[in-house]
Design a protein around this motif. Structure first.
Motif, PDB file in Angstrom:
ATOM      1  N   LYS A 223       0.783  -1.201  -0.028  1.00 48.62           N
ATOM      2  CA  LYS A 223      -0.158  -0.029  -0.085  1.00 48.62           C
ATOM      3  C   LYS A 223       0.644   1.284   0.159  1.00 48.62           C
ATOM      4  N   LYS A 224       1.963   1.247   0.869  1.00 48.56           N
ATOM      5  CA  LYS A 224       2.852   2.348   0.923  1.00 48.56           C
ATOM      6  C   LYS A 224       4.176   2.100   0.336  1.00 48.56           C
ATOM      7  N   ASN A 225       4.623   2.734  -0.525  1.00 43.88           N
ATOM      8  CA  ASN A 225       6.087   2.644  -1.253  1.00 43.88           C
ATOM      9  C   ASN A 225       7.053   3.527  -1.515  1.00 43.88           C
ATOM     10  N   ILE A 226       8.294   3.495  -0.717  1.00 50.19           N
ATOM     11  CA  ILE A 226       9.091   4.747  -0.960  1.00 50.19           C
ATOM     12  C   ILE A 226      10.509   4.044  -1.389  1.00 50.19           C
ATOM     13  N   LYS A 227      10.985   4.661  -2.652  1.00 49.07           N
ATOM     14  CA  LYS A 227      12.081   4.190  -3.121  1.00 49.07           C
ATOM     15  C   LYS A 227      13.327   5.125  -2.483  1.00 49.07           C
ATOM     16  N   VAL A 228      14.446   4.767  -2.276  1.00 49.43           N
ATOM     17  CA  VAL A 228      15.656   5.506  -2.027  1.00 49.43           C
ATOM     18  C   VAL A 228      16.936   5.108  -2.578  1.00 49.43           C
ATOM     19  N   SER A 229      17.733   5.764  -2.616  1.00 51.23           N
ATOM     20  CA  SER A 229      19.238   5.380  -3.322  1.00 51.23           C
ATOM     21  C   SER A 229      20.349   5.191  -2.346  1.00 51.23           C
ATOM     22  N   ASP A 230      20.244   5.587  -1.131  1.00 53.67           N
ATOM     23  CA  ASP A 230      21.454   5.373  -0.167  1.00 53.67           C
ATOM     24  C   ASP A 230      20.986   4.721   1.455  1.00 53.67           C
ATOM     25  N   ARG A 231      21.777   4.013   2.039  1.00 57.61           N
ATOM     26  CA  ARG A 231      21.710   3.559   3.284  1.00 57.61           C
ATOM     27  C   ARG A 231      21.324   4.496   4.358  1.00 57.61           C
ATOM     28  N   ALA A 232      22.104   5.537   4.197  1.00 57.22           N
ATOM     29  CA  ALA A 232      21.590   6.538   5.298  1.00 57.22           C
ATOM     30  C   ALA A 232      20.244   7.036   5.155  1.00 57.22           C
ATOM     31  N   THR A 233      19.778   7.415   4.202  1.00 55.36           N
ATOM     32  CA  THR A 233      18.272   7.881   3.782  1.00 55.36           C
ATOM     33  C   THR A 233      17.397   6.749   4.376  1.00 55.36           C
ATOM     34  N   ILE A 234      17.799   5.449   4.130  1.00 56.29           N
ATOM     35  CA  ILE A 234      16.755   4.271   4.408  1.00 56.29           C
ATOM     36  C   ILE A 234      16.465   4.152   5.772  1.00 56.29           C
ATOM     37  N   PHE A 235      17.955   4.684   6.489  1.00 58.80           N
ATOM     38  CA  PHE A 235      17.782   4.203   7.991  1.00 58.80           C
ATOM     39  C   PHE A 235      16.967   5.441   8.551  1.00 58.80           C
ATOM     40  N   ASN A 236      17.105   6.744   8.054  1.00 58.58           N
ATOM     41  CA  ASN A 236      16.500   7.870   8.653  1.00 58.58           C
ATOM     42  C   ASN A 236      14.903   7.575   8.439  1.00 58.58           C
ATOM     43  N   LEU A 237      14.509   7.030   7.200  1.00 63.12           N
ATOM     44  CA  LEU A 237      12.951   6.734   7.080  1.00 63.12           C
ATOM     45  C   LEU A 237      12.536   5.749   7.789  1.00 63.12           C
ATOM     46  N   MET A 238      13.167   4.788   8.092  1.00 61.90           N
ATOM     47  CA  MET A 238      13.122   3.800   9.168  1.00 61.90           C
ATOM     48  C   MET A 238      12.549   4.368  10.454  1.00 61.90           C
ATOM     49  N   VAL A 239      13.359   5.093  10.934  1.00 62.72           N
ATOM     50  CA  VAL A 239      13.149   5.879  12.100  1.00 62.72           C
ATOM     51  C   VAL A 239      12.084   7.189  12.172  1.00 62.72           C
ATOM     52  N   GLY A 240      12.174   7.895  11.043  1.00 61.45           N
ATOM     53  CA  GLY A 240      11.327   9.013  11.010  1.00 61.45           C
ATOM     54  C   GLY A 240       9.817   8.629  10.756  1.00 61.45           C
ATOM     55  N   LEU A 241       9.711   7.512   9.810  1.00 60.26           N
ATOM     56  CA  LEU A 241       8.186   7.151   9.285  1.00 60.26           C
ATOM     57  C   LEU A 241       7.782   5.731   9.688  1.00 60.26           C
ATOM     58  N   ASN A 242       8.629   5.129  10.709  1.00 63.73           N
ATOM     59  CA  ASN A 242       8.386   3.748  11.100  1.00 63.73           C
ATOM     60  C   ASN A 242       8.225   2.856   9.737  1.00 63.73           C
ATOM     61  N   GLY A 243       9.038   3.113   8.776  1.00 60.96           N
ATOM     62  CA  GLY A 243       9.393   2.377   7.696  1.00 60.96           C
ATOM     63  C   GLY A 243      10.166   1.024   7.886  1.00 60.96           C
ATOM     64  N   TYR A 244      10.112   0.136   6.810  1.00 58.98           N
ATOM     65  CA  TYR A 244      10.780  -1.153   6.983  1.00 58.98           C
ATOM     66  C   TYR A 244      11.418  -1.506   5.731  1.00 58.98           C
ATOM     67  N   THR A 245      12.362  -2.402   5.833  1.00 61.58           N
ATOM     68  CA  THR A 245      12.993  -3.012   4.525  1.00 61.58           C
ATOM     69  C   THR A 245      13.245  -4.539   5.017  1.00 61.58           C
ATOM     70  N   ILE A 246      13.570  -5.130   3.748  1.00 55.29           N
ATOM     71  CA  ILE A 246      14.037  -6.527   3.886  1.00 55.29           C
ATOM     72  C   ILE A 246      15.388  -6.684   3.436  1.00 55.29           C
TER      73      ILE A 246
END
Length: 309
Positions: A223-246
């Motif tokens: 339902k909710k998808n966010i694309k990123v280009s680097d690890r720093a950004t993906i970690f910030n979005l995990m913390v800031g938006l309660n996002g997840y990756t696999i």
């Protein structure tokens, strides 16, 4: 053929640009282009393909570079033995998907370098770029994963591009989330648990094939998808938006990953992480040292190295 021409060519291949190579070599672009054209005429082959986007090696050029690098390495040995003041920069490049253990080993490698000058490159990049970097000899090693979903397509590409994949270790899928995420209360999470959380994944450029995705289960509808280009950004979005990756489950507190938690994902799948090289390329001593350091870090995370025999 002159040694200087081979050095010029190596710089062009490393930078991917005649203009940038000319700057580094303190030459004019026409002078550098003419030196390579003379080399091509003498050898009777086309070594480089020139375009608006830069330069790349032809099939003949890739084979030529294999022998050219051997010559340059021998020249370096001679210079080191008889010309103490002339030392060729130690060079090494690796292209990889976004993994902490790749960075860890790279840091350790540089700390062990006993040289006043060196040229090392770590590219955390898209999967297609990894294949391209190894094919064009921009990097000696590439680090990526295979699983049941992508291995048939990837193995076909390896064969077409004359690349060899060597497995390092097998990992079970984990979900990466911020430490404050409610999912951290669970010992394992299911796909159903993830439905309402933003799904974070690494973009793959123009070739957005599911087979090139860095995350398993990439074909699932979210339902909710966010694309990123680097690890720093993906970690910030995990913390800031309660996002997840696999990913593989490897978290590095030494690389500022202390705000991230890895939770086992309850799916019937696994990832085989490994390295690729060009079949015709004999690995340098630096590349071999890096691989040993890579294995050391992987063992440190509790994984068993797959027997290469």
């Amino acid at each position: 053929m002159r040694i200087q021409q081979l050095e010029y060519l190596e710089t062009i291949v490393r930078t991917g640009s005649i203009n940038e190579a000319a700057k580094q070599l303190y030459l004019t672009q026409p002078s550098l282009s003419n030196a390579i054209k003379e080399l091509e005429q003498e050898m009777g082959i086309t070594i480089l393909v020139r375009s608006k986007l830069g330069v790349s090696l032809t099939t003949d050029g890739r084979e030529f570079m294999i022998y050219a690098r051997q010559v340059l390495d021998q020249v370096q040995l001679l210079q080191g033995r008889y010309e103490k003041k002339v030392v060729r920069k130690q060079a090494f490049s690796v292209s990889a998907q976004h993994y902490a253990f790749v960075v860890h080993a790279f840091v350790q490698l540089i700390k062990t370098v006993n040289a006043d000058e060196y040229q090392f490159t770590l590219r955390e990049t898209e999967t297609e770029n990894i294949l391209s970097d190894i094919t064009s000899f921009k990097s000696e090693l590439g680090i990526l994963y295979l699983n049941n979903f992508n291995q048939q397509v990837m193995n076909k590409l390896f064969k077409e591009k004359d690349l060899v994949f060597t497995p390092l270790f097998k990992a079970l899928p984990h979900v990466f989330v911020g430490r404050q995420n409610p999912l951290t209360k669970k010992k394992r999470v299911s796909l159903e648990d993830l439905v309402d959380y933003p799904y974070l994944s690494y973009e793959q450029g123009d070739n957005n094939s599911f087979y090139f995705a860095e995350e398993i289960l990439s074909t699932l509808d979210r339902k909710k998808n966010i694309k990123v280009s680097d690890r720093a950004t993906i970690f910030n979005l995990m913390v800031g938006l309660n996002g997840y990756t696999i990913s593989s489950g490897i978290i590095s507190s030494e690389l500022n990953d202390d705000k991230i938690v890895a939770i086992p994902l309850d799916v019937d799948d696994s990832m085989t992480l490994g390295w690729i090289k060009h079949r015709q390329l004999e690995l340098s001593s630096t590349a071999k040292s890096y691989l040993e350091m890579l294995k050391e870090h992987i063992r440190g995370y509790g994984f068993e190295i797959i027997d290469e025999k």
